[in-house]
Design an enzyme around this catalytic site. Sequence first.
Site, PDB file in Angstrom:
ATOM      1  N   CYS A 110       0.957  -1.233   0.141  1.00  0.00           N
ATOM      2  CA  CYS A 110       0.046   0.033   0.144  1.00  0.00           C
ATOM      3  C   CYS A 110       0.776   1.399  -0.154  1.00  0.00           C
ATOM      4  CB  CYS A 110      -1.012  -0.113   1.148  1.00  0.00           C
ATOM      5  SG  CYS A 110      -2.207   1.205   1.366  1.00  0.00           S
ATOM      6  N   CYS A 111       1.649   1.256   1.097  1.00  0.00           N
ATOM      7  CA  CYS A 111       2.708   2.465   0.953  1.00  0.00           C
ATOM      8  C   CYS A 111       3.617   2.406  -0.401  1.00  0.00           C
ATOM      9  CB  CYS A 111       3.916   2.267   1.712  1.00  0.00           C
ATOM     10  SG  CYS A 111       3.274   2.881   3.711  1.00  0.00           S
ATOM     11  N   CYS A 136      -1.292   8.509   7.460  1.00  0.00           N
ATOM     12  CA  CYS A 136      -2.746   8.012   6.850  1.00  0.00           C
ATOM     13  C   CYS A 136      -3.756   7.700   8.015  1.00  0.00           C
ATOM     14  CB  CYS A 136      -2.398   6.788   5.941  1.00  0.00           C
ATOM     15  SG  CYS A 136      -1.627   7.302   4.486  1.00  0.00           S
ATOM     16  N   CYS A 148      -3.673   4.059   9.609  1.00  0.00           N
ATOM     17  CA  CYS A 148      -2.342   3.705  10.066  1.00  0.00           C
ATOM     18  C   CYS A 148      -2.002   4.538  11.048  1.00  0.00           C
ATOM     19  CB  CYS A 148      -1.217   3.391   9.083  1.00  0.00           C
ATOM     20  SG  CYS A 148      -1.719   2.313   7.822  1.00  0.00           S
ATOM     21  N   CYS A 186       7.396   4.480   6.220  1.00  0.00           N
ATOM     22  CA  CYS A 186       6.694   4.294   5.281  1.00  0.00           C
ATOM     23  C   CYS A 186       7.407   3.889   3.910  1.00  0.00           C
ATOM     24  CB  CYS A 186       5.748   5.527   4.648  1.00  0.00           C
ATOM     25  SG  CYS A 186       6.961   7.097   4.197  1.00  0.00           S
TER      26      CYS A 186
HETATM   27  S1  SF4 Z   1       0.432   4.643   5.810  1.00  0.00           S
HETATM   28 FE1  SF4 Z   1      -1.204   2.956   5.655  1.00  0.00          FE
HETATM   29  S2  SF4 Z   1      -2.804   3.684   4.385  1.00  0.00           S
HETATM   30 FE2  SF4 Z   1      -1.101   5.069   4.086  1.00  0.00          FE
HETATM   31  S3  SF4 Z   1      -0.038   4.317   2.270  1.00  0.00           S
HETATM   32 FE3  SF4 Z   1       1.104   3.228   3.877  1.00  0.00          FE
HETATM   33  S4  SF4 Z   1      -0.321   1.325   4.327  1.00  0.00           S
HETATM   34 FE4  SF4 Z   1      -1.401   2.792   2.981  1.00  0.00          FE
END
Ligand code: SF4
Length: 253
Positions: free
Chosen positions: A126-127, A207, A210, A233
Amino acid sequence: MTALAAIEAAPFDADAEAAYMADKVKTEDPREVIRAALARYGDRFALVSSFGAESAVLLHLAAEVSKDIPILFLDTGKLFGETKRYRDTLIASLGLTNVITLTPEASDLAERDPKGILWSQNLNGCCFIRKVVPLEKALEGYDAWASGRKRFQGGLRAALPHFEAGDNRVKVNPLAYWTKDDIAAYMKAHDLPEHPLVAEGFRSIGCMPCTDRVGEGEEDRAGRWRGQAKTECGIHLSFQENAALASYDSSGL
Ligand code: SF4
């Protein structure tokens, strides 16, 4: 040929550049670090900001040097609404003229995260699509970039210098040596507005899925990816390291 002339005549070499800047820029003043980077890299120098809990300090310092420095802001699509409103507040109050909002590629989201829940299955993946890839693309236009990391934040940040090399760019850390008290004193001295979530117990803000509140006695970043092995991240790792992490974690998707 002098050492400086040799560096300038050669293809960009981030290791040589970081070493040169570390040798040349001997100061404890973050403004002088920013000023030196801007003088050397000009429009190839940018600043990356999350517009998080302590971001106002670096943004204010940078604005004192120049309000036109490009400021890259990653809107992952998972941010708190308060963060985007805080971004707009700081743009107005500091007179920032060049804030560039980066977003994930629609095709990456469609392919890897069509339901918007990848964060619950694969944090690194996701990151990777929401932060690492958009920033990597944006940074193609720059040789050097600054961020607000500090030594007191610990972990991988505990030994930060003012200038370091990464992914063949110079990474500039103007606040590397500032303490938490320095940050608080600067916020107060310049009457800088707080991120609205700080008053609600968030001391490091990323985010929404998280980021958690932190309790008394916890590290400021304890609420980031709480309960997970992840602490960063990824934008401060190399692109190859991030790709490997995302690929490893996404093997079951
Ligand atoms: S902090 Fe969490 S929601 Fe944001 S990009 Fe990374 S995994 Fe995704």
